[in-house]
Scaffold this motif. Structure first.
Motif, PDB file in Angstrom:
ATOM      1  N   PRO A   1       5.876  -9.766  -3.680  1.00  0.00           N
ATOM      2  CA  PRO A   1       4.956 -10.905  -3.617  1.00  0.00           C
ATOM      3  C   PRO A   1       4.114 -11.011  -4.879  1.00  0.00           C
ATOM      4  CG  PRO A   1       4.377  -9.239  -1.976  1.00  0.00           C
ATOM      5  CD  PRO A   1       5.614  -8.774  -2.670  1.00  0.00           C
ATOM      6  N   LEU A   2       3.646 -12.211  -5.165  1.00  0.00           N
ATOM      7  CA  LEU A   2       2.857 -12.433  -6.367  1.00  0.00           C
ATOM      8  C   LEU A   2       1.551 -11.660  -6.356  1.00  0.00           C
ATOM      9  CD1 LEU A   2       3.312 -16.260  -6.885  1.00  0.00           C
ATOM     10  CD2 LEU A   2       4.277 -14.438  -8.255  1.00  0.00           C
ATOM     11  N   GLU A   3       0.912 -11.552  -5.200  1.00  0.00           N
ATOM     12  CA  GLU A   3      -0.380 -10.882  -5.134  1.00  0.00           C
ATOM     13  C   GLU A   3      -0.258  -9.367  -5.073  1.00  0.00           C
ATOM     14  OE1 GLU A   3       1.011 -12.093  -1.168  1.00  0.00           O
ATOM     15  OE2 GLU A   3       0.436 -13.308  -2.843  1.00  0.00           O
ATOM     16  N   ASP A   4       0.940  -8.825  -5.203  1.00  0.00           N
ATOM     17  CA  ASP A   4       1.145  -7.382  -5.150  1.00  0.00           C
ATOM     18  C   ASP A   4       0.805  -6.711  -6.473  1.00  0.00           C
ATOM     19  OD1 ASP A   4       1.823  -5.060  -3.795  1.00  0.00           O
ATOM     20  OD2 ASP A   4       3.876  -5.101  -4.536  1.00  0.00           O
ATOM     21  N   ASN A   5       0.445  -7.468  -7.479  1.00  0.00           N
ATOM     22  CA  ASN A   5       0.147  -6.900  -8.790  1.00  0.00           C
ATOM     23  C   ASN A   5      -1.352  -6.786  -8.997  1.00  0.00           C
ATOM     24  OD1 ASN A   5       2.770  -6.641  -9.582  1.00  0.00           O
ATOM     25  ND2 ASN A   5       2.857  -8.663 -10.492  1.00  0.00           N
ATOM     26  N   ASP A   6      -1.731  -5.734  -9.697  1.00  0.00           N
ATOM     27  CA  ASP A   6      -3.101  -5.561 -10.099  1.00  0.00           C
ATOM     28  C   ASP A   6      -3.280  -6.238 -11.459  1.00  0.00           C
ATOM     29  OD1 ASP A   6      -5.655  -4.714  -9.925  1.00  0.00           O
ATOM     30  OD2 ASP A   6      -5.226  -2.576  -9.973  1.00  0.00           O
ATOM     31  N   TRP A   7      -4.448  -6.137 -12.056  1.00  0.00           N
ATOM     32  CA  TRP A   7      -4.701  -6.787 -13.348  1.00  0.00           C
ATOM     33  C   TRP A   7      -3.739  -6.297 -14.429  1.00  0.00           C
ATOM     34  CZ3 TRP A   7      -7.570 -10.925 -13.644  1.00  0.00           C
ATOM     35  CH2 TRP A   7      -8.545 -11.134 -12.685  1.00  0.00           C
ATOM     36  N   ASP A   8      -3.376  -5.023 -14.379  1.00  0.00           N
ATOM     37  CA  ASP A   8      -2.516  -4.485 -15.425  1.00  0.00           C
ATOM     38  C   ASP A   8      -1.034  -4.654 -15.120  1.00  0.00           C
ATOM     39  OD1 ASP A   8      -2.352  -2.735 -13.344  1.00  0.00           O
ATOM     40  OD2 ASP A   8      -2.815  -0.946 -14.509  1.00  0.00           O
ATOM     41  N   GLY A   9      -0.695  -5.300 -14.008  1.00  0.00           N
ATOM     42  CA  GLY A   9       0.705  -5.531 -13.672  1.00  0.00           C
ATOM     43  C   GLY A   9       1.321  -4.430 -12.841  1.00  0.00           C
ATOM     44  N   ALA A  10       0.569  -3.357 -12.575  1.00  0.00           N
ATOM     45  CA  ALA A  10       1.100  -2.259 -11.768  1.00  0.00           C
ATOM     46  C   ALA A  10       1.126  -2.669 -10.301  1.00  0.00           C
ATOM     47  CB  ALA A  10       0.236  -1.014 -11.948  1.00  0.00           C
ATOM     48  N   PRO A  11       2.135  -2.254  -9.573  1.00  0.00           N
ATOM     49  CA  PRO A  11       2.154  -2.589  -8.140  1.00  0.00           C
ATOM     50  C   PRO A  11       0.961  -1.992  -7.418  1.00  0.00           C
ATOM     51  CG  PRO A  11       4.257  -1.649  -8.830  1.00  0.00           C
ATOM     52  CD  PRO A  11       3.312  -1.523  -9.991  1.00  0.00           C
ATOM     53  N   ALA A  12       0.489  -2.691  -6.391  1.00  0.00           N
ATOM     54  CA  ALA A  12      -0.694  -2.244  -5.657  1.00  0.00           C
ATOM     55  C   ALA A  12      -0.446  -0.908  -4.965  1.00  0.00           C
ATOM     56  CB  ALA A  12      -1.102  -3.301  -4.643  1.00  0.00           C
ATOM     57  N   THR A  13       0.800  -0.599  -4.641  1.00  0.00           N
ATOM     58  CA  THR A  13       1.094   0.656  -3.949  1.00  0.00           C
ATOM     59  C   THR A  13       0.963   1.867  -4.857  1.00  0.00           C
ATOM     60  OG1 THR A  13       3.435   0.329  -4.421  1.00  0.00           O
ATOM     61  CG2 THR A  13       2.620  -0.440  -2.285  1.00  0.00           C
ATOM     62  N   SER A  14       0.932   1.661  -6.182  1.00  0.00           N
ATOM     63  CA  SER A  14       0.837   2.801  -7.091  1.00  0.00           C
ATOM     64  C   SER A  14      -0.607   3.206  -7.370  1.00  0.00           C
ATOM     65  CB  SER A  14       1.527   2.469  -8.414  1.00  0.00           C
ATOM     66  OG  SER A  14       0.793   1.486  -9.110  1.00  0.00           O
ATOM     67  N   ARG A  15      -1.566   2.470  -6.838  1.00  0.00           N
ATOM     68  CA  ARG A  15      -2.966   2.804  -7.073  1.00  0.00           C
ATOM     69  C   ARG A  15      -3.393   3.994  -6.230  1.00  0.00           C
ATOM     70  NH1 ARG A  15      -5.561  -2.578  -5.754  1.00  0.00           N
ATOM     71  NH2 ARG A  15      -3.542  -3.552  -5.754  1.00  0.00           N
ATOM     72  N   ARG A  16      -4.380   4.707  -6.732  1.00  0.00           N
ATOM     73  CA  ARG A  16      -4.919   5.844  -5.991  1.00  0.00           C
ATOM     74  C   ARG A  16      -5.713   5.336  -4.791  1.00  0.00           C
ATOM     75  NH1 ARG A  16      -8.456   9.214  -9.728  1.00  0.00           N
ATOM     76  NH2 ARG A  16      -9.262   7.170 -10.089  1.00  0.00           N
ATOM     77  N   PRO A  17      -5.749   6.118  -3.698  1.00  0.00           N
ATOM     78  CA  PRO A  17      -6.533   5.685  -2.544  1.00  0.00           C
ATOM     79  C   PRO A  17      -8.027   5.731  -2.857  1.00  0.00           C
ATOM     80  CG  PRO A  17      -5.645   7.873  -2.183  1.00  0.00           C
ATOM     81  CD  PRO A  17      -5.036   7.358  -3.458  1.00  0.00           C
ATOM     82  N   THR A  18      -8.776   4.866  -2.212  1.00  0.00           N
ATOM     83  CA  THR A  18     -10.209   4.804  -2.418  1.00  0.00           C
ATOM     84  C   THR A  18     -10.888   5.959  -1.696  1.00  0.00           C
ATOM     85  OG1 THR A  18     -10.035   2.411  -2.472  1.00  0.00           O
ATOM     86  CG2 THR A  18     -12.218   3.310  -2.148  1.00  0.00           C
ATOM     87  N   ASN A  19     -11.840   6.567  -2.362  1.00  0.00           N
ATOM     88  CA  ASN A  19     -12.610   7.635  -1.739  1.00  0.00           C
ATOM     89  C   ASN A  19     -13.828   7.002  -1.073  1.00  0.00           C
ATOM     90  OD1 ASN A  19     -13.964   9.877  -0.964  1.00  0.00           O
ATOM     91  ND2 ASN A  19     -13.937  10.878  -2.963  1.00  0.00           N
ATOM     92  N   TYR A  20     -13.710   6.706   0.215  1.00  0.00           N
ATOM     93  CA  TYR A  20     -14.772   6.014   0.929  1.00  0.00           C
ATOM     94  C   TYR A  20     -16.006   6.887   1.132  1.00  0.00           C
ATOM     95  CZ  TYR A  20     -11.395   2.352   1.856  1.00  0.00           C
ATOM     96  OH  TYR A  20     -10.487   1.344   1.709  1.00  0.00           O
ATOM     97  N   TRP A  21     -15.828   8.194   1.149  1.00  0.00           N
ATOM     98  CA  TRP A  21     -16.985   9.071   1.313  1.00  0.00           C
ATOM     99  C   TRP A  21     -17.912   8.970   0.111  1.00  0.00           C
ATOM    100  CZ3 TRP A  21     -18.302  10.490   5.870  1.00  0.00           C
ATOM    101  CH2 TRP A  21     -17.336  10.702   6.844  1.00  0.00           C
ATOM    102  N   SER A  22     -17.350   8.879  -1.080  1.00  0.00           N
ATOM    103  CA  SER A  22     -18.211   8.736  -2.258  1.00  0.00           C
ATOM    104  C   SER A  22     -18.890   7.368  -2.268  1.00  0.00           C
ATOM    105  CB  SER A  22     -17.410   8.956  -3.539  1.00  0.00           C
ATOM    106  OG  SER A  22     -16.425   7.959  -3.687  1.00  0.00           O
TER     107      SER A  22
END
Length: 136
Positions: free
Chosen positions: A60-81
């Motif tokens: 999908p078009l919205e699956d890309n981040d600003w740098d073009g990397a797929p959203a699934t390759s991003r690190r998980p967010t640390n919600y505790w911090s």
């Protein structure tokens, strides 16, 4: 006219982010359009298009981040911090109301609003930290 730029200099940021988002969408559209044109070329020749070309259209078009990397390759967010950060910010803004209350009574309302918004974001981060899957 000069005072207009002094008063509304901060508008450059939301306008800039809007322009960047529109440009990113346009690049995604061009990528999809070019892939379709290549598939048409393969179809006219009677050849099977490569699988990598077909995968471009399946993403999908919205699956890309600003740098073009797929959203699934991003690190998980640390919600505790995030919870710790926004709790500290909320406490700081709500606590500073008492310090500045004697100096500027009008600022107490503004600091209260910011403190409560930061507190709401801290609660969101806590709920996200408690409900997110561990181990990413």
């Amino acid at each position: 006219m000069e005072t207009l730029f002094y008063q509304f200099w901060w508008l450059i940021f939301p306008i800039g982010f809007g322009i960047m988002g529109a440009y990113n969408s346009y690049l995604g559209y061009r990528r999809q359009r070019d892939a379709l044109n290549l598939i048409k070329t393969y179809a006219e020749k009677g050849q099977e298009p490569p699988e990598a070309l077909l995968k471009v259209l399946q993403r999908p078009l919205e699956d890309n981040d600003w740098d073009g990397a797929p959203a699934t390759s991003r690190r998980p967010t640390n919600y505790w911090s995030l919870f710790g950060l926004f709790t500290a910010l909320s406490a700081g803004f709500l606590g500073s109301r008492f310090v500045i209350g004697d100096l500027d009574p009008g600022a107490v309302t503004a600091f209260s609003i910011v403190g409560f918004v930061m507190g709401a974001v801290a609660i969101w981060a806590l709920i996200s930290a408690l409900t997110s899957r561990r181990g990413g």
